[in-house]
Structure formats: structure tokens, C-alpha cells
Motif scaffolding. Structure first.
Motif, PDB file in Angstrom:
ATOM      1  N   PRO A   1       1.165  -1.351  -0.152  1.00 47.01           N
ATOM      2  CA  PRO A   1      -0.117  -0.205  -0.353  1.00 47.01           C
ATOM      3  C   PRO A   1       0.313   1.368  -0.143  1.00 47.01           C
ATOM      4  CG  PRO A   1       0.149  -0.485   2.377  1.00 47.01           C
ATOM      5  CD  PRO A   1       1.140  -2.251   1.130  1.00 47.01           C
ATOM      6  N   VAL A   2       1.511   1.404  -0.490  1.00 42.86           N
ATOM      7  CA  VAL A   2       3.052   2.474  -0.697  1.00 42.86           C
ATOM      8  C   VAL A   2       2.316   2.578  -2.287  1.00 42.86           C
ATOM      9  CG1 VAL A   2       3.949   2.122   0.323  1.00 42.86           C
ATOM     10  CG2 VAL A   2       5.029   1.368  -0.990  1.00 42.86           C
ATOM     11  N   GLU A   3       2.835   4.150  -3.065  1.00 42.31           N
ATOM     12  CA  GLU A   3       2.912   4.632  -4.387  1.00 42.31           C
ATOM     13  C   GLU A   3       3.776   4.537  -5.150  1.00 42.31           C
ATOM     14  OE1 GLU A   3       3.621   9.400  -3.656  1.00 42.31           O
ATOM     15  OE2 GLU A   3       1.841   8.580  -3.999  1.00 42.31           O
ATOM     16  N   SER A   4       4.638   4.121  -4.106  1.00 37.92           N
ATOM     17  CA  SER A   4       6.646   3.702  -4.887  1.00 37.92           C
ATOM     18  C   SER A   4       7.277   3.529  -3.480  1.00 37.92           C
ATOM     19  CB  SER A   4       6.813   5.290  -5.318  1.00 37.92           C
ATOM     20  OG  SER A   4       7.236   5.898  -4.391  1.00 37.92           O
ATOM     21  N   ILE A   5       8.744   2.801  -4.049  1.00 42.08           N
ATOM     22  CA  ILE A   5       9.793   2.755  -2.879  1.00 42.08           C
ATOM     23  C   ILE A   5      10.397   3.951  -2.321  1.00 42.08           C
ATOM     24  CG2 ILE A   5      11.979   0.766  -2.980  1.00 42.08           C
ATOM     25  CD1 ILE A   5      10.662  -0.464  -4.935  1.00 42.08           C
ATOM     26  N   ALA A   6      10.568   4.912  -3.145  1.00 40.61           N
ATOM     27  CA  ALA A   6      10.856   6.455  -2.237  1.00 40.61           C
ATOM     28  C   ALA A   6       9.456   6.449  -1.282  1.00 40.61           C
ATOM     29  CB  ALA A   6      11.150   7.809  -3.156  1.00 40.61           C
ATOM     30  N   ALA A   7       8.732   6.341  -1.618  1.00 44.07           N
ATOM     31  CA  ALA A   7       7.892   6.765  -0.429  1.00 44.07           C
ATOM     32  C   ALA A   7       7.924   5.693   0.661  1.00 44.07           C
ATOM     33  CB  ALA A   7       6.152   6.802  -0.930  1.00 44.07           C
ATOM     34  N   LEU A   8       8.295   4.960   0.855  1.00 43.08           N
ATOM     35  CA  LEU A   8       8.342   3.490   1.663  1.00 43.08           C
ATOM     36  C   LEU A   8       9.823   4.395   2.222  1.00 43.08           C
ATOM     37  CD1 LEU A   8       7.622   0.806   2.195  1.00 43.08           C
ATOM     38  CD2 LEU A   8       8.995   0.006   0.749  1.00 43.08           C
ATOM     39  N   LEU A   9      11.323   4.936   1.218  1.00 44.90           N
ATOM     40  CA  LEU A   9      12.570   4.456   2.283  1.00 44.90           C
ATOM     41  C   LEU A   9      11.697   6.045   2.831  1.00 44.90           C
ATOM     42  CD1 LEU A   9      14.445   3.706  -0.693  1.00 44.90           C
ATOM     43  CD2 LEU A   9      13.777   2.545   1.331  1.00 44.90           C
ATOM     44  N   GLU A  10      11.384   7.032   2.808  1.00 47.94           N
ATOM     45  CA  GLU A  10      10.832   7.712   3.861  1.00 47.94           C
ATOM     46  C   GLU A  10      10.545   7.498   5.097  1.00 47.94           C
ATOM     47  OE1 GLU A  10       7.971  10.364   1.565  1.00 47.94           O
ATOM     48  OE2 GLU A  10       8.850  10.649   0.156  1.00 47.94           O
ATOM     49  N   CYS A  11      10.236   6.203   5.645  1.00 52.26           N
ATOM     50  CA  CYS A  11       9.314   6.143   6.398  1.00 52.26           C
ATOM     51  C   CYS A  11      10.984   5.474   7.746  1.00 52.26           C
ATOM     52  CB  CYS A  11       8.166   5.186   6.353  1.00 52.26           C
ATOM     53  SG  CYS A  11       7.241   5.525   5.344  1.00 52.26           S
TER      54      CYS A  11
END
Ligand code: DO4
Ligand code: MG
Length: 312
Positions: free
Chosen positions: A29-39
Motif C-alpha cells: 500500500p505505497v505509491e513508490s519505493i521512494a515513499a517507503l524509504l521516507e519511513c
């Protein structure tokens, strides 16, 4: 499991998911791997844990994409293995600098690629039209989040022009950054699934027609530095709001008589992390579609006025 990016024929929007070792895919449930790596890491773990409920089978309708997007950058370290030091000392017009950097406290770090230029598993890799000798560089790459925590590991081919770097070390950016020089894939193995990355074996095979023309094998344990040291040297003077992929250097350098040729197949395997396969092409033209791919992905965003779904 691997964290992957992919597109499907029925739904060409890029998706991020988990590829299980049994060949199933579960969307994340994320739009990108980049968004995941923000967390932070604990949040990444819980997002990944949520993914496993719904699965799809991998078949011809699924196209794998490189596991990097957004503002995530690729950096690389150099001369981290004795074999890289020896190979470069042999080829270089300035051999002593490689001994110096191998022994120095400060590691060699260099920028390698923005995300959209990265090619993935099954894609072509490039050799420059103006470079006489070119080599694959099989490397373990560490993936870190915005806070510099290690999220996982992937395979990187730091394809390089040996003749440009050898003729003058100041040509390093041209030897390292050009169309098709950075391949990453097939996915990111989460750190919590690996007991000890230093025990991982790295193997390479270059095939020309039916013949294996170069092969080699090493282990991450041969690396002179550790990944934490490389990452902290990178984060000490910059920020990476959508994380970073840091390739940790090559321990596999062919003899000077070997060079890549168009149509060669290059296969890099790292235990428990995966196999990255690419074929060699010369020049820029084969990579002209890379920008189209990223531009299409950008305009998928419904808020973009150029997106068909926006109704504007
Ligand atoms: O010093 C130049 C680059 C070294 C490198 O890419 C490597 O050792 O893998
Ligand atoms: Mg390298």
C-alpha cells in the motif's frame, strides 16, 4: 521475499509489491519505493507485513522494473576490495592513488545515477561508443532509508569504461555515468531476512553466444570496509529524504585482455539477494525509451493535468 516494482498488462500503472520466493506477488500500500524509504524502519516493517494478505501470480503479464524510483539516488564506493585495487593499479596512468584510497580512513564515494536512468533485470546495459574497453562490476548494494537505517540489499552492476578511467582518473565521472551504466535488481531483500550479509557470495558470468567468456566468484567478507562505515561517510555531509542505494564496490575484475562486447549476456548472482541479468548494447539509442517510461509514470498521477484520468 523481495520488495519489487512492476507493471501489469491489465493495469499498466507501476506498482510496488512483495515477491515471495514461491513466485507470488503481493501489492504494497505505497505509491513508490521512494515513499517507503521516507519511513523509519519499524514503519517499513509493518507496511511490508500488511502486504502478504492479497496475492497475484507472476506470469507474462507482469513486467519487472528496477527497484528504485522518485528522488532516491544511487551512489557507489570504490576500491573496497583488494582485487579492485590490483586491477586498477594495473590499468591506471596514476596507479598509486588506488593504494592510497584502499588504505585511507576516508572511503571513496561517487555519485552513480538518478533513479530514472537505472535499468533493471532483463534490460540492456550500455557500453560507450567512445570507449575501447568496458567491464561489468558486480556489487552488493545496500538500500537505506531517509534516516540512514539499512532497509535491505540488492544487486548492482556498476558498468564502467575501463579505458577512460585507466587513461586518467579525472575521467571517472565519464567512465561511470552514461546511458545504461547502472543496472539494479531484481528487488530489495529486506535486512531482517538476512542473518549476515558478509557471508554472501557474489558470482558473475559473461556469456558470448554459447560460451562463458569470463566468470568469477568472491564473498562480501573480502570487503575491506563495512557497509555501516560507507553509509555514515555518505550521510555525514548530505541528506537523502527518499533514501539511497549505495553500491559497495567490486571484488571481481577481469584480466586486462577481457572487455565486454555488444550482445554479451551478463549474469550477477548474490546469494539470498537474487540474480541480475542483462545484455550489452553500444551507444545511446537503445536507452531513449527510459525517459518515456519515467514521464509516463509521472503523468499517472491523477492530479497532473496531462493525466487522462484528471478530466482536464
Ligand atoms: O576508483 C574508481 C572506482 C572503483 C570502483 O567502482 C570499484 O572498486 O568498484
Ligand atoms: Mg564499482
Amino acid at each position: 521475499m523481495l520488495i519489487v516494482r512492476y507493471a501489469r498488462v491489465s493495469c499498466p500503472d507501476v506498482q510496488v509489491g512483495i515477491r515471495q520466493d514461491d513466485g507470488t506477488l503481493s501489492p504494497l500500500p505505497v505509491e513508490s519505493i521512494a515513499a517507503l524509504l521516507e519511513c523509519p524502519m519499524d514503519q517499513i516493517r509493518s507496511i511490508v507485513a500488511e502486504a502478504t494478505r492479497q496475492t497475484v501470480r507472476i506470469d507474462d503479464t507482469v513486467s519487472p522494473l528496477p527497484p528504485i524510483d522518485g528522488a532516491t539516488e544511487v551512489w557507489a564506493s570504490g576500491v573496497t576490495y583488494q582485487r579492485s585495487r590490483e586491477g586498477r593499479t594495473e590499468e591506471s596512468s596514476q596507479p598509486t592513488i588506488y593504494d592510497d584510497v584502499y588504505d585511507a580512513e576516508r572511503p571513496e564515494l561517487f555519485f552513480k545515477s538518478v533513479a530514472w536512468r537505472v535499468v533493471g533485470d532483463g534490460d540492456p546495459i550500455g557500453i560507450r561508443a567512445d570507449s575501447a574497453q568496458n567491464v561489468p562490476e558486480p556489487e552488493l548494494a545496500v538500500v537505506a532509508n531517509s534516516g540512514g537505517e539499512i532497509v535491505g540489499y540488492t544487486v548492482c552492476n556498476d558498468v564502467s569504461s575501463r579505458s577512460l578511467e585507466g587513461s586518467n582518473p579525472l575521467y571517472l565521472p565519464q567512465a561511470k555515468i552514461y546511458a545504461g551504466a547502472c543496472a539494479i535488481g531484481p528487488g530489495i531483500r529486506p535486512v531482517w531476512e538476512l542473518e549476515d550479509h558478509r557471508r554472501l557470495a557474489i558470482a558473475v558470468r559473461v556469456c558470448r553466444g554459447d560460451n562463458v567468456v569470463w566468470s568469477g566468484r568472491t564473498s562480501v567478507g573480502q570487503m575491506r570496509r563495512n557497509v555501516e562505515e560507507l553509509l555514515s561517510a555518505l550521510y555525514v555531509a548530505d541528506q537523502f529524504p527518499q533514501g539511497v542505494v549505495l553500491s559497495t564496490g567490486t571484488g571481481l575484475v577481469p584480466e586486462l585482455s577481457f572487455g565486454l562486447c555488444p550482445d554479451d549476456g551478463v549474469q550477477i548472482t548474490i546469494d539470498k539477494v537474487g540474480m541480475l541479468s542483462n545484455h550489452v548494447v553500444r551507444g545511446v539509442a537503445p536507452f531513449e525509451n527510459l525517459w518515456n517510461r519515467v514521464s509516463q509514470e509521472t503523468h499517472q498521477d491523477r492530479s497532473d493535468p496531462r493525466s487522462p484520468e484528471s478530466g482536464k
